[in-house]
Enzyme design. Structure first.
Site, PDB file in Angstrom:
ATOM      1  N   GLU A   1      29.960 -54.980  -4.968  1.00 26.22           N
ATOM      2  CA  GLU A   1      30.816 -54.180  -4.083  1.00 26.22           C
ATOM      3  C   GLU A   1      31.835 -53.304  -4.812  1.00 26.22           C
ATOM      4  O   GLU A   1      33.051 -53.527  -4.716  1.00 26.22           O
ATOM      5  CB  GLU A   1      31.546 -55.090  -3.100  1.00 26.22           C
ATOM      6  CG  GLU A   1      30.611 -55.841  -2.188  1.00 26.22           C
ATOM      7  CD  GLU A   1      31.332 -56.513  -1.023  1.00 26.22           C
ATOM      8  OE1 GLU A   1      32.572 -56.507  -0.987  1.00 26.22           O
ATOM      9  OE2 GLU A   1      30.633 -57.023  -0.141  1.00 26.22           O
TER      10      GLU A   1
ATOM     11  N   GLU B   1      24.797 -60.987   0.905  1.00 21.92           N
ATOM     12  CA  GLU B   1      25.902 -61.714   1.557  1.00 21.92           C
ATOM     13  C   GLU B   1      25.844 -61.458   3.056  1.00 21.92           C
ATOM     14  O   GLU B   1      25.682 -60.315   3.486  1.00 21.92           O
ATOM     15  CB  GLU B   1      27.284 -61.229   1.066  1.00 21.92           C
ATOM     16  CG  GLU B   1      27.655 -61.696  -0.316  1.00 21.92           C
ATOM     17  CD  GLU B   1      29.036 -61.216  -0.764  1.00 21.92           C
ATOM     18  OE1 GLU B   1      29.883 -60.882   0.107  1.00 21.92           O
ATOM     19  OE2 GLU B   1      29.264 -61.175  -1.969  1.00 21.92           O
TER      20      GLU B   1
HETATM   21  C1  GCO Z   1      32.397 -59.541  -0.988  1.00 27.11           C
HETATM   22  C2  GCO Z   1      32.954 -60.469  -1.525  1.00 27.11           C
HETATM   23  C3  GCO Z   1      33.248 -61.823  -1.127  1.00 27.11           C
HETATM   24  C4  GCO Z   1      34.116 -62.028   0.068  1.00 27.11           C
HETATM   25  C5  GCO Z   1      33.350 -61.964   1.338  1.00 27.11           C
HETATM   26  C6  GCO Z   1      34.196 -62.205   2.567  1.00 27.11           C
HETATM   27  O1  GCO Z   1      31.480 -59.311  -1.819  1.00 27.11           O
HETATM   28  O2  GCO Z   1      32.890 -58.974  -0.072  1.00 27.11           O
HETATM   29  O3  GCO Z   1      31.913 -60.613  -2.402  1.00 27.11           O
HETATM   30  O4  GCO Z   1      33.880 -62.178  -2.288  1.00 27.11           O
HETATM   31  O5  GCO Z   1      34.704 -63.265  -0.021  1.00 27.11           O
HETATM   32  O6  GCO Z   1      32.785 -60.722   1.468  1.00 27.11           O
HETATM   33  O7  GCO Z   1      35.235 -61.303   2.631  1.00 27.11           O
END
Ligand code: GCO
Length: 451
Positions: A175, A363
């Site tokens: 990200e 994710e």
């Molecule tokens: C992301 C982050 C995570 C966060 C999750 C929730 O990649 O956004 O990798 O670290 O914890 O998205 O906010």
């Protein structure tokens, strides 16, 4: 605890034999052991010490103590029938000052984690950068300094050499829009810098580093599967007024297109967002060729949708997000809208790029106010969330989208960055006093799905 949630609709067979199932984590959020075995300071070690930056004054110095409890946690992954485990490497464990001398103890630690995964029949998926830049590099300008491309390339080379014989799935960076936007523009994440003069060079140097990292891994590990991950939100305009539609298009360019399009060879989407023209002074001849890389896969991470409205007073983009709380929609403990169709639309959107060969959802998940009651955590909202989102993934897949896997965010409750420990995203509950783990009903549901 027995899961009393009957899963009649979803069956993993619907996704096909080859579909990859997993769970995702990140070093800062779980490891703790912030100065163990020669680890150097990262920007998060510094940022969390600053007053008022993290809710409740929380810090990640212990986190869930994954560093010391990795075997127990990997045992739990196995118990839950999860075949793939995504985690990140802390750069400052490998290179305490970001460059220079390698810390063998850091390499040894990740070797132990990787070997333990493999011994349990679990595939390790490595993210090389999940936002924890070594502090020593931040002192030299961090992502605003073009030298970061060399620092990062050196780090990637070391990891490829150290772990490449056993790790077959790699993600260069997690990200980039979040760590540059929150960390170098809004100042709400580490390192806490603000303004365009930090944001614009950070964007370009992160993009160049993503491609550089991909090329290094491909050359060193021709048989490995190499990707990188992007956050993406489904964007819709607040109304059908032209102004709102344009505002939504601009936010979509910033949140969903800015980082991926240069990598795909399409350049930065600056035509809609004139503010990005300010990047021109950081773009050197040849850069727009160097940012291209044909990743084996793209990791997409989606949680919600955003509704966008024209806003005269918002500088640069003249657009603002209409908060979910104000829209009378179901929300999570993060205040994010539960909107299962967002993941479907995101898959459809990215599926249209012919340059993307394969997509994994690296994710997907939600935070709710979970409670431990008589040794059990019943989290029906999370189960419902995951079921509904997965139904939408299946719909997209059945319509021909190139989606090859799904990773839940996340294994255990953990340190949620500036939000501290309150938002609980795990499928395993953590008591942050005792660090005891309790599998939630959602964990049992996932285990049942993957059985
Ligand atoms: C992301 C982050 C995570 C966060 C999750 C929730 O990649 O956004 O990798 O670290 O914890 O998205 O906010």
């Amino acid at each position: 605890m027995k899961s009393n949630i009957q899963d009649t609709v979803l069956n993993k067979q619907f996704f096909g034999e080859d579909f990859t199932w997993g769970v995702s984590t990140a070093a800062v959020q779980i490891e703790g052991a912030h100065d163990a075995d020669g680890k150097g300071e990262s920007v998060w070690d510094i940022f969390t010490q600053k007053k008022g930056k993290i809710k409740g004054g929380h810090h990640h110095r212990t986190a869930t103590d994954f560093y010391n409890r990795y075997q127990d946690d990997i045992d739990l992954i196995k118990q839950l029938n999860i075949p793939n485990f995504r985690f990140s490497i802390a750069w400052s464990r490998i290179l305490p000052t970001g460059t220079g001398e390698v810390n063998q103890a850091g390499i040894d630690y990740y070797n132990r984690v990787i070997d333990y995964c493999l011994a349990q029949g679990i595939q390790p998926w490595l993210t090389l950068y999940h936002w924890d830049l070594p502090h020593a590099l931040e002192l030299k300008g961090g992502w605003t300094n073009r030298a970061v491309i060399d620092w990062f390339s050196n780090y990637v080379t070391i990891c490829a050499t150290a772990f490449g014989d056993r790790v077959k799935h790699w993600m260069v960076m997690n990200e980039p829009s979040v760590f540059t936007g929150a960390g170098y523009f809004l100042g709400i994440h580490a390192p806490g810098r603000k303004g365009l003069k930090n944001f614009l060079p950070a964007i370009h140097h992160a993009t160049l580093s993503i491609a550089a990292g991909g090329k290094i891994l491909r050359k060193a590990l021709p048989d490995a599967e190499i990707g990188t991950t992007y956050s993406c939100s489904y964007i819709e305009p607040y109304s059908d007024k032209q102004k709102d539609i344009i505002a939504a298009t601009r936010v979509d360019a910033l949140l969903n297109r800015l980082f991926i399009e240069p990598v795909l060879g399409l350049g930065y989407p600056a035509e809609l967002t004139p503010v990005l023209k300010g990047m021109d002074k950081y773009i050197l001849p040849g850069d727009l060729d160097n940012v291209k890389f044909d990743f084996d896969f793209i990791g997409l991470q989606n949680y919600t949708r955003e509704i966008v409205k024209h806003s005269f007073f918002t500088p640069y983009i003249h657009a603002s997000l209409v908060k979910a709380e104000k829209r009378n929609v179901p929300i999570t403990a993060m205040g994010w809208e539960v909107y299962p169709a967002s993941i479907y639309h995101i898959l459809k959107k990215y599926n249209q790029y012919p340059q993307i060969k394969k997509i994994y959802l690296t994710e997907s998940g939600a935070a709710f106010k979970d409670e431990l009651v008589e040794d059990e955590v019943n989290d029906p909202q999370r189960v419902e969330y995951l079921q509904q989102y997965l139904q939408e993934v299946l719909k997209a897949k059945n319509e021909g989208c190139k989606v090859s896997g799904y990773f839940i965010w996340t294994l255990t409750d953990n340190f949620e960055w500036a939000e501290g420990y309150h938002p609980r995203f795990g499928i395993i509950y953590v008591d942050f006093e005792t660090l005891q783990r309790t599998v939630k009903a959602s964990g049992l549901w996932y285990a049942n799905l993957l059985r």
